[in-house]
Design a protein around this motif. Structure first.
Motif, PDB file in Angstrom:
ATOM      1  N   ILE A  39      47.291  52.761  16.750  1.00 56.91           N
ATOM      2  CA  ILE A  39      46.533  51.530  16.740  1.00 56.91           C
ATOM      3  C   ILE A  39      45.991  50.865  15.582  1.00 56.91           C
ATOM      4  CG2 ILE A  39      46.364  51.636  19.463  1.00 56.91           C
ATOM      5  CD1 ILE A  39      43.408  52.099  19.052  1.00 56.91           C
ATOM      6  N   SER A  40      45.862  49.559  15.234  1.00 52.93           N
ATOM      7  CA  SER A  40      45.287  49.189  14.061  1.00 52.93           C
ATOM      8  C   SER A  40      43.785  49.127  14.322  1.00 52.93           C
ATOM      9  CB  SER A  40      45.566  47.772  13.635  1.00 52.93           C
ATOM     10  OG  SER A  40      45.001  47.372  12.666  1.00 52.93           O
ATOM     11  N   LEU A  41      43.331  49.535  13.339  1.00 55.72           N
ATOM     12  CA  LEU A  41      41.528  49.463  13.415  1.00 55.72           C
ATOM     13  C   LEU A  41      40.982  48.703  12.439  1.00 55.72           C
ATOM     14  CD1 LEU A  41      40.825  53.511  13.280  1.00 55.72           C
ATOM     15  CD2 LEU A  41      40.980  51.712  15.364  1.00 55.72           C
ATOM     16  N   GLY A  42      41.814  47.886  11.718  1.00 58.90           N
ATOM     17  CA  GLY A  42      41.457  47.218  10.617  1.00 58.90           C
ATOM     18  C   GLY A  42      42.499  47.008   9.652  1.00 58.90           C
ATOM     19  N   ALA A  45      43.384  50.399   8.200  1.00 55.69           N
ATOM     20  CA  ALA A  45      42.938  51.679   8.928  1.00 55.69           C
ATOM     21  C   ALA A  45      43.772  51.840  10.202  1.00 55.69           C
ATOM     22  CB  ALA A  45      41.624  51.965   9.157  1.00 55.69           C
ATOM     23  N   VAL A  46      44.149  52.940  10.782  1.00 54.72           N
ATOM     24  CA  VAL A  46      44.772  53.109  11.936  1.00 54.72           C
ATOM     25  C   VAL A  46      44.129  54.344  12.753  1.00 54.72           C
ATOM     26  CG1 VAL A  46      46.864  52.127  11.262  1.00 54.72           C
ATOM     27  CG2 VAL A  46      46.840  54.564  11.008  1.00 54.72           C
ATOM     28  N   GLY A  47      44.331  54.477  13.857  1.00 53.53           N
ATOM     29  CA  GLY A  47      44.070  55.645  14.610  1.00 53.53           C
ATOM     30  C   GLY A  47      44.842  55.832  16.060  1.00 53.53           C
ATOM     31  N   TRP A  48      44.563  57.129  16.881  1.00 52.96           N
ATOM     32  CA  TRP A  48      45.074  57.236  18.031  1.00 52.96           C
ATOM     33  C   TRP A  48      44.241  57.467  19.020  1.00 52.96           C
ATOM     34  CZ3 TRP A  48      47.148  58.201  13.386  1.00 52.96           C
ATOM     35  CH2 TRP A  48      48.484  57.859  13.075  1.00 52.96           C
TER      36      TRP A  48
END
Length: 91
Positions: A39-42, A45-48
């Motif tokens: 998922i996009s965090l910015g 930046a991405v994360g799960w």
């Protein structure tokens, strides 16, 4: 009684460590749809979601086939999309 579980986002190194995978294998499995999309965090930046990574770890530890892991990935991403849709109505 509902128990609130806070959402925790894992960055790529944390997700890789949880799954015990090196970078190249992790990226390959994301492309093969054996790990959920990030998922996009910015902007850069991405994360799960930790719950998705935990579900994958549990399924792999149970000895699930690649096919079953792929089905789980589709299910997790569908839940994520449904959750996003229901939250968009709150705006």
């Amino acid at each position: 009684m509902n128990t609130y579980t806070p959402l925790r986002i894992l960055r790529k190194p944390q997700a890789m460590q949880a799954l015990g995978l090196p970078l190249s294998t992790f990226n390959l499995r994301v492309r093969q749809r054996l790990i959920t999309k990030p998922i996009s965090l910015g902007a850069r930046a991405v994360g799960w979601p930790s719950s998705e990574i935990e579900a994958l770890v549990n399924e792999i530890c149970r000895g699930a086939s690649r096919e079953r892991v792929g089905e789980l990935v589709i299910e997790l991403e569908s839940r994520r999309k449904a959750s996003k849709t229901s939250l968009s109505g709150l705006r």
